[in-house]
Design a protein around this motif. Sequence first.
Motif, PDB file in Angstrom:
ATOM      1  N   THR A  20      48.084  41.426  76.762  1.00 49.09           N
ATOM      2  CA  THR A  20      49.312  40.738  77.167  1.00 49.09           C
ATOM      3  C   THR A  20      49.270  39.245  76.842  1.00 49.09           C
ATOM      4  N   ARG A  21      48.132  38.609  77.050  1.00 46.09           N
ATOM      5  CA  ARG A  21      48.009  37.175  76.780  1.00 46.09           C
ATOM      6  C   ARG A  21      46.938  36.890  75.722  1.00 46.09           C
ATOM      7  N   LEU A  22      46.781  37.806  74.791  1.00 47.09           N
ATOM      8  CA  LEU A  22      45.704  37.704  73.806  1.00 47.09           C
ATOM      9  C   LEU A  22      45.920  36.586  72.791  1.00 47.09           C
ATOM     10  N   TYR A  23      47.131  36.458  72.272  1.00 44.22           N
ATOM     11  CA  TYR A  23      47.416  35.482  71.225  1.00 44.22           C
ATOM     12  C   TYR A  23      48.250  34.332  71.792  1.00 44.22           C
ATOM     13  N   PRO A  24      48.046  33.123  71.249  1.00 44.34           N
ATOM     14  CA  PRO A  24      48.839  31.987  71.725  1.00 44.34           C
ATOM     15  C   PRO A  24      50.324  32.130  71.382  1.00 44.34           C
ATOM     16  N   SER A  25      50.614  32.837  70.312  1.00 48.53           N
ATOM     17  CA  SER A  25      52.003  33.127  69.949  1.00 48.53           C
ATOM     18  C   SER A  25      52.044  34.516  69.332  1.00 48.53           C
ATOM     19  N   VAL A  26      53.157  35.216  69.550  1.00 48.83           N
ATOM     20  CA  VAL A  26      53.289  36.559  68.998  1.00 48.83           C
ATOM     21  C   VAL A  26      54.595  36.660  68.222  1.00 48.83           C
ATOM     22  N   ASN A  27      54.561  37.477  67.188  1.00 49.96           N
ATOM     23  CA  ASN A  27      55.739  37.729  66.377  1.00 49.96           C
ATOM     24  C   ASN A  27      56.359  39.081  66.681  1.00 49.96           C
ATOM     25  N   LEU A  28      55.630  39.907  67.396  1.00 54.09           N
ATOM     26  CA  LEU A  28      56.156  41.174  67.889  1.00 54.09           C
ATOM     27  C   LEU A  28      55.367  41.521  69.135  1.00 54.09           C
ATOM     28  N   VAL A 141      51.541  41.442  67.988  1.00 52.83           N
ATOM     29  CA  VAL A 141      51.243  41.063  66.608  1.00 52.83           C
ATOM     30  C   VAL A 141      51.325  39.551  66.488  1.00 52.83           C
ATOM     31  N   HIS A 142      50.313  38.980  65.862  1.00 56.41           N
ATOM     32  CA  HIS A 142      50.284  37.546  65.569  1.00 56.41           C
ATOM     33  C   HIS A 142      50.237  37.389  64.053  1.00 56.41           C
ATOM     34  N   CYS A 143      51.269  36.787  63.488  1.00 53.35           N
ATOM     35  CA  CYS A 143      51.349  36.609  62.031  1.00 53.35           C
ATOM     36  C   CYS A 143      50.690  35.298  61.621  1.00 53.35           C
ATOM     37  N   HIS A 144      50.027  35.323  60.453  1.00 57.96           N
ATOM     38  CA  HIS A 144      49.361  34.136  59.930  1.00 57.96           C
ATOM     39  C   HIS A 144      50.202  33.383  58.909  1.00 57.96           C
TER      40      HIS A 144
END
Length: 179
Positions: A20-28, A141-144
Amino acid sequence: MPIELSFATPVALPAQSGITRLYPSVNLADAFAIGLPSGASDDPDLLARFIFANQPAWIGKLTSLRDVIVARFGLKTARHLATLAHVAKAERLGIFKVYSTSETEVVVGEDDTHLDFRLSILCSAGPEPDSGRALTLSTVVHCHNRLGRVYIFCIAPFHRMVVKASLRRAARIGWPVGA
């Protein structure tokens, strides 16, 4: 409101999930829950393996089409990921790398040049008292880069169809029983 036993219902990302809080920002970010009948296993690893092993045939065809397209961009294909299951030292669940396991959750996913994603398979009590047990599949999902954002934009509708259809099929076949 009880979680339906045969329909995958969109829900909020579960607060107790490790993604739920894994990435600082998510795209999906999405999550779908389905009710588990009494007697069904609550082992998330067993349930995840059951879901992946019993997906509708059209998902395999869609994955093959995806592989043809993404291979041209140098992205990992399902075929490539399947070979890793035989040679990699890391534990894998189907084509996905296992990142963590607990009594209630399995987190799988992949990292690539364009994006990183995680999928959580979480067994929990339903959202309200007396609503039974639920199985929730959540994705973040976190996009680069731009390629990752374009990819997610294109596949997001298919991703949601795949998740819902996989949960429905597992419920229709009949969940594995608990120990």
